[in-house]
Design an enzyme around this catalytic site. Structure first.
Site, PDB file in Angstrom:
ATOM      1  N   ARG A  90      -1.675 -27.575  31.930  1.00 25.06           N
ATOM      2  CA  ARG A  90      -1.388 -28.474  31.510  1.00 25.06           C
ATOM      3  C   ARG A  90      -2.494 -28.947  30.825  1.00 25.06           C
ATOM      4  O   ARG A  90      -2.012 -29.811  29.982  1.00 25.06           O
ATOM      5  CB  ARG A  90      -1.376 -29.186  32.686  1.00 25.06           C
ATOM      6  CG  ARG A  90      -0.529 -30.582  32.336  1.00 25.06           C
ATOM      7  CD  ARG A  90      -0.161 -31.269  34.133  1.00 25.06           C
ATOM      8  NE  ARG A  90      -1.353 -31.241  34.577  1.00 25.06           N
ATOM      9  CZ  ARG A  90      -0.501 -32.044  36.462  1.00 25.06           C
ATOM     10  NH1 ARG A  90      -0.035 -31.593  36.671  1.00 25.06           N
ATOM     11  NH2 ARG A  90      -2.307 -31.984  36.399  1.00 25.06           N
ATOM     12  N   TYR A  91      -3.555 -28.955  31.220  1.00 25.63           N
ATOM     13  CA  TYR A  91      -4.757 -29.035  30.014  1.00 25.63           C
ATOM     14  C   TYR A  91      -5.953 -28.155  28.962  1.00 25.63           C
ATOM     15  O   TYR A  91      -5.473 -27.074  29.583  1.00 25.63           O
ATOM     16  CB  TYR A  91      -5.769 -29.993  31.385  1.00 25.63           C
ATOM     17  CG  TYR A  91      -6.023 -30.237  32.028  1.00 25.63           C
ATOM     18  CD1 TYR A  91      -5.655 -32.044  31.850  1.00 25.63           C
ATOM     19  CD2 TYR A  91      -5.417 -30.557  33.312  1.00 25.63           C
ATOM     20  CE1 TYR A  91      -5.498 -33.127  32.620  1.00 25.63           C
ATOM     21  CE2 TYR A  91      -5.331 -31.524  34.480  1.00 25.63           C
ATOM     22  CZ  TYR A  91      -5.145 -32.935  34.157  1.00 25.63           C
ATOM     23  OH  TYR A  91      -4.926 -33.757  34.527  1.00 25.63           O
ATOM     24  N   ARG A  94      -8.301 -25.699  30.749  1.00 22.72           N
ATOM     25  CA  ARG A  94      -8.037 -25.779  32.312  1.00 22.72           C
ATOM     26  C   ARG A  94      -7.240 -24.602  32.189  1.00 22.72           C
ATOM     27  O   ARG A  94      -6.228 -25.445  32.418  1.00 22.72           O
ATOM     28  CB  ARG A  94      -8.456 -27.249  33.037  1.00 22.72           C
ATOM     29  CG  ARG A  94      -9.440 -27.134  33.567  1.00 22.72           C
ATOM     30  CD  ARG A  94      -9.242 -29.013  33.619  1.00 22.72           C
ATOM     31  NE  ARG A  94     -10.044 -29.279  32.043  1.00 22.72           N
ATOM     32  CZ  ARG A  94      -9.116 -30.791  31.868  1.00 22.72           C
ATOM     33  NH1 ARG A  94      -9.305 -32.232  33.512  1.00 22.72           N
ATOM     34  NH2 ARG A  94      -9.446 -31.643  31.580  1.00 22.72           N
ATOM     35  N   CYS A 103      -0.972 -19.719  52.804  1.00 17.42           N
ATOM     36  CA  CYS A 103      -1.475 -20.303  53.256  1.00 17.42           C
ATOM     37  C   CYS A 103      -2.189 -19.899  55.032  1.00 17.42           C
ATOM     38  O   CYS A 103      -1.269 -20.402  56.017  1.00 17.42           O
ATOM     39  CB  CYS A 103      -1.885 -21.799  53.255  1.00 17.42           C
ATOM     40  SG  CYS A 103      -1.396 -22.982  51.712  1.00 17.42           S
ATOM     41  N   CYS A 107       0.411 -27.246  55.131  1.00 16.30           N
ATOM     42  CA  CYS A 107       0.059 -28.831  54.712  1.00 16.30           C
ATOM     43  C   CYS A 107       1.149 -29.185  55.027  1.00 16.30           C
ATOM     44  O   CYS A 107       2.279 -29.079  54.266  1.00 16.30           O
ATOM     45  CB  CYS A 107      -0.370 -28.815  53.731  1.00 16.30           C
ATOM     46  SG  CYS A 107      -2.097 -28.268  54.314  1.00 16.30           S
ATOM     47  N   CYS A 110       2.331 -30.898  51.528  1.00 21.60           N
ATOM     48  CA  CYS A 110       2.112 -30.226  50.517  1.00 21.60           C
ATOM     49  C   CYS A 110       3.379 -30.530  48.682  1.00 21.60           C
ATOM     50  O   CYS A 110       4.356 -30.329  48.974  1.00 21.60           O
ATOM     51  CB  CYS A 110       2.956 -28.239  50.873  1.00 21.60           C
ATOM     52  SG  CYS A 110       1.941 -27.424  49.140  1.00 21.60           S
ATOM     53  N   ARG A 112       3.685 -28.760  46.706  1.00 19.64           N
ATOM     54  CA  ARG A 112       3.797 -26.852  46.245  1.00 19.64           C
ATOM     55  C   ARG A 112       4.997 -27.001  47.069  1.00 19.64           C
ATOM     56  O   ARG A 112       4.831 -25.272  47.720  1.00 19.64           O
ATOM     57  CB  ARG A 112       3.271 -25.730  45.788  1.00 19.64           C
ATOM     58  CG  ARG A 112       2.865 -26.664  44.197  1.00 19.64           C
ATOM     59  CD  ARG A 112       1.878 -25.078  43.348  1.00 19.64           C
ATOM     60  NE  ARG A 112       1.235 -25.857  42.869  1.00 19.64           N
ATOM     61  CZ  ARG A 112      -0.220 -25.583  43.074  1.00 19.64           C
ATOM     62  NH1 ARG A 112      -0.609 -25.046  43.584  1.00 19.64           N
ATOM     63  NH2 ARG A 112      -0.902 -26.746  41.799  1.00 19.64           N
ATOM     64  N   ASP A 271       1.682 -36.810  46.113  1.00 13.58           N
ATOM     65  CA  ASP A 271       2.824 -36.310  44.541  1.00 13.58           C
ATOM     66  C   ASP A 271       3.982 -37.292  44.879  1.00 13.58           C
ATOM     67  O   ASP A 271       4.600 -36.845  46.546  1.00 13.58           O
ATOM     68  CB  ASP A 271       2.984 -35.452  44.249  1.00 13.58           C
ATOM     69  CG  ASP A 271       1.396 -34.670  43.457  1.00 13.58           C
ATOM     70  OD1 ASP A 271       0.726 -36.185  42.859  1.00 13.58           O
ATOM     71  OD2 ASP A 271       0.894 -33.828  43.865  1.00 13.58           O
ATOM     72  N   ASP A 308      -1.297 -38.356  40.197  1.00 14.05           N
ATOM     73  CA  ASP A 308      -0.916 -37.146  39.590  1.00 14.05           C
ATOM     74  C   ASP A 308       0.419 -37.886  38.646  1.00 14.05           C
ATOM     75  O   ASP A 308       1.045 -38.039  39.216  1.00 14.05           O
ATOM     76  CB  ASP A 308      -0.871 -35.436  40.456  1.00 14.05           C
ATOM     77  CG  ASP A 308      -1.443 -34.680  39.445  1.00 14.05           C
ATOM     78  OD1 ASP A 308      -1.416 -35.143  38.463  1.00 14.05           O
ATOM     79  OD2 ASP A 308      -1.417 -33.295  39.915  1.00 14.05           O
ATOM     80  N   LYS A 315      -3.862 -35.936  35.900  1.00 13.85           N
ATOM     81  CA  LYS A 315      -4.116 -36.687  36.747  1.00 13.85           C
ATOM     82  C   LYS A 315      -4.746 -38.684  36.323  1.00 13.85           C
ATOM     83  O   LYS A 315      -5.194 -38.640  34.952  1.00 13.85           O
ATOM     84  CB  LYS A 315      -5.537 -36.273  37.444  1.00 13.85           C
ATOM     85  CG  LYS A 315      -4.806 -35.714  38.503  1.00 13.85           C
ATOM     86  CD  LYS A 315      -6.335 -34.535  39.386  1.00 13.85           C
ATOM     87  CE  LYS A 315      -5.760 -32.863  39.293  1.00 13.85           C
ATOM     88  NZ  LYS A 315      -5.191 -32.218  38.952  1.00 13.85           N
TER      89      LYS A 315
HETATM   90  C1  LIG Z   1      -5.740 -30.247  38.919  1.00 13.30           C
HETATM   91  C2  LIG Z   1      -5.284 -30.055  37.542  1.00 13.30           C
HETATM   92  C3  LIG Z   1      -6.878 -29.356  37.070  1.00 13.30           C
HETATM   93  C4  LIG Z   1      -7.957 -29.859  36.869  1.00 13.30           C
HETATM   94  O1  LIG Z   1      -8.428 -31.084  36.788  1.00 13.30           O
HETATM   95  P1  LIG Z   1      -9.604 -31.508  37.245  1.00 13.30           P
HETATM   96  O2  LIG Z   1      -9.786 -32.900  36.635  1.00 13.30           O
HETATM   97  O3  LIG Z   1     -10.262 -31.140  36.094  1.00 13.30           O
HETATM   98  O4  LIG Z   1     -10.379 -31.532  38.396  1.00 13.30           O
HETATM   99  C5  LIG Z   1      -6.351 -29.009  36.550  1.00 13.30           C
HETATM  100  N1  LIG Z   1      -5.183 -27.607  35.913  1.00 13.30           N
HETATM  101  C6  LIG Z   1      -3.351 -28.409  36.378  1.00 13.30           C
HETATM  102  C7  LIG Z   1      -2.057 -28.052  36.399  1.00 13.30           C
HETATM  103  C8  LIG Z   1      -4.094 -29.731  37.398  1.00 13.30           C
HETATM  104  O5  LIG Z   1      -3.497 -29.952  38.510  1.00 13.30           O
END
Ligand SMILES: *Cc1c(COP(=O)(O)O)cnc(C)c1O
Length: 365
Positions: A90-91, A94, A103, A107, A110, A112, A271, A308, A315
């Site tokens: 998504r980013y 990352r 798990c 939880c 959760c 998911r 969420d 989120d 986020k």
């Molecule tokens: C939370 C999340 C991250 C990590 O976000 P940070 O702000 O760097 O901790 C990366 N990818 C997804 C899809 C997320 O939900």
């Protein structure tokens, strides 16, 4: 078989096992468990003092989970951001790698929960290899977050092979493990595991403590051992109605975490996922708690309070600059990409006048 694997086998997974431990009526829970699986490890079970307490609420099913409050199944549009099965990207820099479908404890809040512990989240070795190949051919990805499910449920050998493959990718700078096992199954943090993890720096482990009662000799020892192995520890807490929606409780938790070398990283607003509405607090609760903590705790102990955003917009840290209150009492969130989302006190969320999410199930804790 290792001790933690034996302990996991003794986890409570049925309504009847629950009834054997507590004098409560469990029939209403059967359909909930059928939809969203149940697992409570012996360690986590031992932390319950009485039905309905903050530990109980996190792990014992509640009929409210079956209420269809109109919330989306996939609020963060994770499925849209999955270029391949097992990966959420998504980013740009990352990516999440979903390496395990189960798990130690499921939880109840959760995000998911529609998938975790079900067949929808079991990926084949081939799919996992394809996901790793995607990371290898995407140089923008600098940070890989192993998630699931809980990545530490993988046996040591499998985990080692996975970390080896990721470490061989030159552009992957850091690896994170997102795991709740230090809290729910601390016996998983063995000397052998720590020796293994020591070989993959820089390795971050984000765990998930929600209540000060989760801080005890076993969980402290687990975090201590990880820190001694050079693993950098952070914590994500979810703000949960009837569990920790109180500044005193969170202050005790965050102080306690610093004492065991775990940095409070995020405080998540629940969420807008289906089946978790009974845990959602008004945004105002989180904002007011943060304001109280600011005056009483070191900045080191204070996490970012984040929402989120729906649709996979990422986020958003909720700070005074991130929102404004409009005349009708709604809170308008100003997103980094210039969008405005409005967030009502009853947790309804709307955008451009359109309500995405209908009235959250209101049930007093
Ligand atoms: C939370 C999340 C991250 C990590 O976000 P940070 O702000 O760097 O901790 C990366 N990818 C997804 C899809 C997320 O939900």
């Amino acid at each position: 078989m290792e001790d933690w694997q034996l302990e996991l086998r003794q986890a409570i997974t049925t309504a009847d096992q629950l009834a054997a431990h507590f004098a409560v009526e469990v029939d209403a829970l059967r359909p909930v468990i059928e939809r969203y699986p149940l697992s409570i490890t012996p360690h986590y079970l031992s932390l319950i003092e009485q039905p309905g307490d903050p530990i109980w609420r996190q792990c014992v099913p509640d009929p409210a989970e079956l209420i269809d409050d109109g919330a989306p199944l996939d609020p963060l549009s994770e499925e849209e951001h999955a270029p391949l099965p097992g990966i959420i990207h998504r980013y740009p820099d990352r990516a999440l790698l979903l390496v395990s479908g189960s798990c130690g404890v499921y939880c109840r809040f959760c995000t998911r929960k529609r998938q975790v512990g079900t067949r929808a989240m079991s990926y084949t070795f081939g799919e996992l290899d394809n996901a790793i190949a995607y990371i290898a051919r995407t140089p923008a990805i600098k940070d890989v977050i192993l998630s699931g499910g809980d990545p530490l449920l993988l046996p040591d050998l499998f985990l080692k092979q996975l970390l080896d493959k990721l470490r061989r990718i030159e552009h992957v700078e850091i690896i994170r493990l997102a795991t709740r096992l230090p809290v729910t199954l601390p016996s998983r943090i063995t000397g052998r595991l720590c020796t293994l993890l020591q070989n993959y720096p820089p390795l971050y482990l984000l765990t998930h403590f929600n209540h000060p009662r989760e801080l005890n000799a076993a969980t402290s020892a687990a975090c201590d051992q990880l820190a001694a192995a050079g693993v950098v520890l952070g914590n994500q807490t979810v703000l949960l109605k009837g569990v920790n929606d109180d500044p005193g409780v969170l202050a005790e938790l965050f102080r306690g975490l610093l004492k065991i070398r775990v940095k409070p990283y995020y405080l998540h607003h629940v969420d807008l996922a289906r089946g978790v509405g009974h845990f959602r607090t008004p945004l105002e609760t989180g904002i007011s708690i943060l304001r109280t903590l600011r005056g009483t705790l070191s900045g080191l102990a204070i996490p970012h309070y984040v929402v989120d955003l729906p649709g996979g917009k990422g986020k958003l840290p909720i700070t005074p600059e991130a929102y404004e209150r409009s005349a009708d009492g709604r809170i308008r969130l100003l997103t980094p990409d210039g969008d405005t989302l409005c967030f009502a006190e009853d947790a309804r969320l709307c955008r451009d006048g359109q309500i995405f999410h209908h009235k959250a199930h209101e049930k007093s804790a």
